[in-house]
Design an enzyme around this catalytic site. Structure first.
Site, PDB file in Angstrom:
ATOM      1  N   SER A 127       0.829  -1.206   0.000  1.00 30.41           N
ATOM      2  CA  SER A 127       0.000   0.000   0.000  1.00 30.41           C
ATOM      3  C   SER A 127       0.860   1.252   0.000  1.00 30.41           C
ATOM      4  O   SER A 127       1.973   1.258   0.551  1.00 30.41           O
ATOM      5  CB  SER A 127      -0.853  -0.040   1.275  1.00 30.41           C
ATOM      6  OG  SER A 127      -1.460   1.199   1.505  1.00 30.41           O
ATOM      7  N   TYR A 152      -2.241  -1.437  11.073  1.00 33.94           N
ATOM      8  CA  TYR A 152      -2.484  -1.940   9.713  1.00 33.94           C
ATOM      9  C   TYR A 152      -1.318  -1.557   8.795  1.00 33.94           C
ATOM     10  O   TYR A 152      -0.742  -2.405   8.105  1.00 33.94           O
ATOM     11  CB  TYR A 152      -3.802  -1.387   9.128  1.00 33.94           C
ATOM     12  CG  TYR A 152      -3.877  -1.607   7.636  1.00 33.94           C
ATOM     13  CD1 TYR A 152      -4.131  -2.869   7.116  1.00 33.94           C
ATOM     14  CD2 TYR A 152      -3.625  -0.557   6.730  1.00 33.94           C
ATOM     15  CE1 TYR A 152      -4.141  -3.085   5.736  1.00 33.94           C
ATOM     16  CE2 TYR A 152      -3.633  -0.775   5.358  1.00 33.94           C
ATOM     17  CZ  TYR A 152      -3.895  -2.031   4.874  1.00 33.94           C
ATOM     18  OH  TYR A 152      -3.883  -2.250   3.509  1.00 33.94           O
ATOM     19  N   LYS A 156       1.883  -3.844   6.635  1.00 33.77           N
ATOM     20  CA  LYS A 156       2.337  -3.790   5.239  1.00 33.77           C
ATOM     21  C   LYS A 156       3.847  -3.560   5.193  1.00 33.77           C
ATOM     22  O   LYS A 156       4.555  -4.155   4.387  1.00 33.77           O
ATOM     23  CB  LYS A 156       1.586  -2.700   4.474  1.00 33.77           C
ATOM     24  CG  LYS A 156       0.111  -3.005   4.282  1.00 33.77           C
ATOM     25  CD  LYS A 156      -0.118  -4.238   3.424  1.00 33.77           C
ATOM     26  CE  LYS A 156      -1.562  -4.696   3.412  1.00 33.77           C
ATOM     27  NZ  LYS A 156      -1.771  -6.027   2.834  1.00 33.77           N
TER      28      LYS A 156
HETATM   29  P1  NAD Z   1     -11.132  -7.035   1.114  1.00 29.37           P
HETATM   30  O1  NAD Z   1     -11.363  -7.044   2.578  1.00 29.37           O
HETATM   31  O2  NAD Z   1     -12.272  -6.749   0.217  1.00 29.37           O
HETATM   32  O3  NAD Z   1     -10.491  -8.442   0.654  1.00 29.37           O
HETATM   33  C1  NAD Z   1      -9.675  -9.205   1.501  1.00 29.37           C
HETATM   34  C2  NAD Z   1     -10.212 -10.628   1.467  1.00 29.37           C
HETATM   35  O4  NAD Z   1      -9.372 -11.448   2.276  1.00 29.37           O
HETATM   36  C3  NAD Z   1     -11.625 -10.731   2.033  1.00 29.37           C
HETATM   37  O5  NAD Z   1     -12.417 -11.483   1.147  1.00 29.37           O
HETATM   38  C4  NAD Z   1     -11.438 -11.476   3.364  1.00 29.37           C
HETATM   39  O6  NAD Z   1     -12.551 -12.311   3.663  1.00 29.37           O
HETATM   40  C5  NAD Z   1     -10.174 -12.274   3.085  1.00 29.37           C
HETATM   41  N1  NAD Z   1      -9.358 -12.600   4.262  1.00 29.37           N
HETATM   42  C6  NAD Z   1      -8.935 -11.765   5.246  1.00 29.37           C
HETATM   43  N2  NAD Z   1      -8.185 -12.449   6.124  1.00 29.37           N
HETATM   44  C7  NAD Z   1      -8.131 -13.726   5.687  1.00 29.37           C
HETATM   45  C8  NAD Z   1      -7.490 -14.901   6.156  1.00 29.37           C
HETATM   46  N3  NAD Z   1      -6.780 -14.906   7.287  1.00 29.37           N
HETATM   47  N4  NAD Z   1      -7.640 -16.040   5.451  1.00 29.37           N
HETATM   48  C9  NAD Z   1      -8.365 -16.074   4.312  1.00 29.37           C
HETATM   49  N5  NAD Z   1      -8.994 -14.992   3.823  1.00 29.37           N
HETATM   50  C10 NAD Z   1      -8.863 -13.833   4.499  1.00 29.37           C
HETATM   51  O7  NAD Z   1      -9.925  -6.023   0.837  1.00 29.37           O
HETATM   52  P2  NAD Z   1      -9.378  -5.454  -0.528  1.00 29.37           P
HETATM   53  O8  NAD Z   1      -9.708  -4.006  -0.570  1.00 29.37           O
HETATM   54  O9  NAD Z   1      -9.746  -6.318  -1.658  1.00 29.37           O
HETATM   55  O10 NAD Z   1      -7.810  -5.543  -0.237  1.00 29.37           O
HETATM   56  C11 NAD Z   1      -7.019  -6.625  -0.706  1.00 29.37           C
HETATM   57  C12 NAD Z   1      -5.581  -6.429  -0.263  1.00 29.37           C
HETATM   58  O11 NAD Z   1      -5.110  -5.183  -0.762  1.00 29.37           O
HETATM   59  C13 NAD Z   1      -5.379  -6.382   1.244  1.00 29.37           C
HETATM   60  O12 NAD Z   1      -4.156  -7.002   1.537  1.00 29.37           O
HETATM   61  C14 NAD Z   1      -5.296  -4.891   1.535  1.00 29.37           C
HETATM   62  O13 NAD Z   1      -4.555  -4.643   2.693  1.00 29.37           O
HETATM   63  C15 NAD Z   1      -4.580  -4.406   0.294  1.00 29.37           C
HETATM   64  N6  NAD Z   1      -4.811  -2.986  -0.007  1.00 29.37           N
HETATM   65  C16 NAD Z   1      -6.094  -2.517  -0.127  1.00 29.37           C
HETATM   66  C17 NAD Z   1      -6.312  -1.181  -0.395  1.00 29.37           C
HETATM   67  C18 NAD Z   1      -7.709  -0.625  -0.465  1.00 29.37           C
HETATM   68  O14 NAD Z   1      -7.867   0.597  -0.319  1.00 29.37           O
HETATM   69  N7  NAD Z   1      -8.751  -1.423  -0.713  1.00 29.37           N
HETATM   70  C19 NAD Z   1      -5.226  -0.311  -0.578  1.00 29.37           C
HETATM   71  C20 NAD Z   1      -3.945  -0.827  -0.476  1.00 29.37           C
HETATM   72  C21 NAD Z   1      -3.734  -2.168  -0.184  1.00 29.37           C
HETATM   73  C1  WQD Z   2      -9.604   9.256   1.248  1.00 31.01           C
HETATM   74  C2  WQD Z   2      -9.802  10.750   1.543  1.00 31.01           C
HETATM   75  C3  WQD Z   2     -10.182  11.261   3.866  1.00 31.01           C
HETATM   76  C4  WQD Z   2     -14.027   9.239   4.217  1.00 31.01           C
HETATM   77  C5  WQD Z   2      -6.945   4.355   3.435  1.00 31.01           C
HETATM   78  C6  WQD Z   2      -5.873   3.626   4.209  1.00 31.01           C
HETATM   79  C7  WQD Z   2      -4.736   3.268   3.312  1.00 31.01           C
HETATM   80  C8  WQD Z   2      -5.215   2.536   2.065  1.00 31.01           C
HETATM   81  C9  WQD Z   2      -6.371   3.212   1.406  1.00 31.01           C
HETATM   82  C10 WQD Z   2      -5.001   0.172   2.383  1.00 31.01           C
HETATM   83  C11 WQD Z   2      -9.088  11.203   2.808  1.00 31.01           C
HETATM   84  C12 WQD Z   2     -11.394  11.600   3.025  1.00 31.01           C
HETATM   85  C13 WQD Z   2     -12.837   9.746   3.716  1.00 31.01           C
HETATM   86  C14 WQD Z   2     -15.054  10.148   4.597  1.00 31.01           C
HETATM   87  C15 WQD Z   2     -13.642  11.969   3.929  1.00 31.01           C
HETATM   88  N1  WQD Z   2      -5.689   1.222   2.363  1.00 31.01           N
HETATM   89  N2  WQD Z   2     -12.652  11.076   3.582  1.00 31.01           N
HETATM   90  N3  WQD Z   2     -14.830  11.489   4.422  1.00 31.01           N
HETATM   91  O1  WQD Z   2      -7.237   7.572   3.989  1.00 31.01           O
HETATM   92  O2  WQD Z   2      -6.273   7.588   1.665  1.00 31.01           O
HETATM   93  O3  WQD Z   2      -6.362   5.497   2.882  1.00 31.01           O
HETATM   94  O4  WQD Z   2      -7.380   3.505   2.359  1.00 31.01           O
HETATM   95  O5  WQD Z   2      -3.835   0.039   2.344  1.00 31.01           O
HETATM   96  O6  WQD Z   2      -3.864   2.490   4.051  1.00 31.01           O
HETATM   97  O7  WQD Z   2      -5.414   4.463   5.241  1.00 31.01           O
HETATM   98  O8  WQD Z   2      -8.479   6.496   2.044  1.00 31.01           O
HETATM   99  O9  WQD Z   2     -10.818   6.418   1.360  1.00 31.01           O
HETATM  100  O10 WQD Z   2     -10.279   6.513   3.832  1.00 31.01           O
HETATM  101  O11 WQD Z   2      -9.896   8.517   2.420  1.00 31.01           O
HETATM  102  O12 WQD Z   2     -13.502  13.181   3.818  1.00 31.01           O
HETATM  103  O13 WQD Z   2     -16.122   9.740   5.074  1.00 31.01           O
HETATM  104  O14 WQD Z   2     -11.195  10.978   1.782  1.00 31.01           O
HETATM  105  O15 WQD Z   2      -9.974  12.227   4.845  1.00 31.01           O
HETATM  106  O16 WQD Z   2      -8.620  12.488   2.583  1.00 31.01           O
HETATM  107  P1  WQD Z   2      -7.048   6.893   2.705  1.00 31.01           P
HETATM  108  P2  WQD Z   2      -9.933   6.919   2.442  1.00 31.01           P
END
Ligand code: NAD
Ligand code: WQD
Length: 350
Positions: A127, A152, A156
């Site tokens: 991330s 969290y 990562k």
């Molecule tokens: P998500 O929660 O939709 O998907 C994660 C999936 O993993 C879910 O289906 C959950 O049931 C499953 N899971 C969690 N723990 C598990 C375990 N111990 N065993 C088996 N299954 C398990 O999340 P997402 O948004 O699709 O994110 C996927 C990956 O990308 C994650 O590693 C997350 O940290 C990373 N990521 C997400 C974002 C974001 O903003 N969505 C940003 C950066 C990184």
């Molecule tokens: C985006 C912008 C908020 C909600 C998070 C995790 C990061 C990554 C992505 C996994 C920010 C603003 C949000 C609301 C708002 N995940 N906001 N009102 O904060 O960039 O990142 O998700 O790795 O680790 O921290 O994403 O979607 O929460 O927020 O004003 O109700 O929207 O302040 O500026 P963020 P976000």
């Protein structure tokens, strides 16, 4: 049929979109997911789009023995895309051990099982959170890693280090670490999309739920940042574009094209948008109102971050294609689809 790929977390948001793109390219997919943050019905959505129902195992990646059996049941897996993790930043502050255990033990189990089952290739979901507030924008992969702002985020950072150290100690492994910026939107078919659990923390699901009337108003966290309109800036990346980068990464690993045993890529568009710009664009392209109120800053928020995606563009040959306008349309179509499903469920219950 091409190589067998294990997708952990494959019924989740990014995982499900990636499964579809892998199937489109002819890969055979095995999903492992414990459904802790997803729904089994996602398999129906995947099947409707691709025409193929992926193999599915309801297993917790933390459970080493069950994971070992799974590898025995599906011999010949050639690569793993590891999405499975807990991802709610706020929850991780309240329940750090849950996050360290789930995210790190899952990763360590997979890395331990890979040589036993002769799986060399590993794609890891990291991330942009590892950069914190970067000193220079747009941020490149060379930017220093800043102290994590949440457990969290720390999982990562530690996860990346665990992978680096493991590969350093054993030349068997090859890995690509993908640092996602802010994934948004849904598959254009509206068969799969984001399924937030309870009150959404992320901006886009809150925007769509407010527009549809599930939430009274969106709270915009802060308008006194040092940005043109005072609200925070992020790099919002279309989820299908993001999914495609995983297929390219898997191919690169399988074809042994990597320049080093571990490669790291930013996955973003290269464009930063403010919270207000997202709201205004969403309203305009979907012709719908999003009632909002400006409130105080959210603790731990980064002021502004967006990617320099040149490394992924030049080396992976991947580039974000979708416009933010089209992406925001898919987010709205998906929210309307969810509303329709809720309505149908209500009617069958009555
Ligand atoms: P998500 O929660 O939709 O998907 C994660 C999936 O993993 C879910 O289906 C959950 O049931 C499953 N899971 C969690 N723990 C598990 C375990 N111990 N065993 C088996 N299954 C398990 O999340 P997402 O948004 O699709 O994110 C996927 C990956 O990308 C994650 O590693 C997350 O940290 C990373 N990521 C997400 C974002 C974001 O903003 N969505 C940003 C950066 C990184
Ligand atoms: C985006 C912008 C908020 C909600 C998070 C995790 C990061 C990554 C992505 C996994 C920010 C603003 C949000 C609301 C708002 N995940 N906001 N009102 O904060 O960039 O990142 O998700 O790795 O680790 O921290 O994403 O979607 O929460 O927020 O004003 O109700 O929207 O302040 O500026 P963020 P976000």
């Amino acid at each position: 049929m091409m190589a067998k790929i294990l997708v952990t977390g494959g019924t989740g948001y990014i995982g499900s979109h990636t499964v579809v793109e892998l199937q489109k390219e002819g890969f055979e997919v095995i999903i492992v997911d414990n459904l802790s943050n997803s729904n089994i019905d996602v398999l129906n959505g995947i099947e409707k789009i691709s025409g193929i129902r992926p193999a599915f195992e309801n297993i917790d990646c933390v459970d080493y023995v069950s994971m070992d059996r799974m590898f025995e049941k599906y011999p010949g897996i050639e690569a793993i895309i590891h999405f499975a993790a807990s991802k709610a930043v706020g929850e991780s502050v309240e329940k750090p051990l849950l996050y360290y255990r789930n995210n790190l033990v899952s990763l360590i189990n997979l890395l331990q099982l890979m040589p036993i089952h002769k799986v060399k290739n590993f794609v890891f979901s990291s991330s942009c959170t590892v950069y914190g507030q970067p000193d220079e924008l747009p941020v490149t992969e060379k930017a220093p890693i800043k102290p994590a702002l949440s457990p969290y985020g720390n999982t990562k950072q530690i996860g990346e280090e665990v992978i680096q150290d493991t590969i350093h100690s054993n030349s068997f492994y090859k890995s690509i670490i993908l640092r996602y910026f802010n994934p948004i939107g849904a598959h254009p078919s509206a068969e799969i999309g984001e399924l937030p659990n309870g009150v959404p923390n992320n901006l886009l699901p809150f925007v769509t739920q407010t527009a549809i009337g599930l939430r009274k108003e969106l709270k915009v966290f802060g308008e006194d940042y040092n940005t043109p309109d005072g609200t925070c800036i992020r790099d919002y990346i279309n989820v299908v574009d993001l999914a495609k980068a995983h297929v390219i990464s898997v191919k690169r690993l399988l074809e042994e094209k990597g320049e080093s045993p571990v490669e790291i890529f930013n996955l973003g568009t290269g464009r930063g948008l403010s919270v207000l710009e997202i709201i205004q664009t969403f309203e305009k392209v979907n012709d719908v109102k999003v009632p909002y109120q400006i409130v105080g800053r959210r603790e731990g928020d980064i002021e502004q971050v967006w990617a320099n995606p040149s490394h992924a563009n030049n080396v992976l040959g991947w580039k974000a294609q979708e416009t933010v306008e089209d992406t925001l349309k898919t987010a709205w179509t998906w929210e309307k689809r969810l509303a329709k499903l809720r309505e149908e469920k209500k009617q069958t219950e009555e």
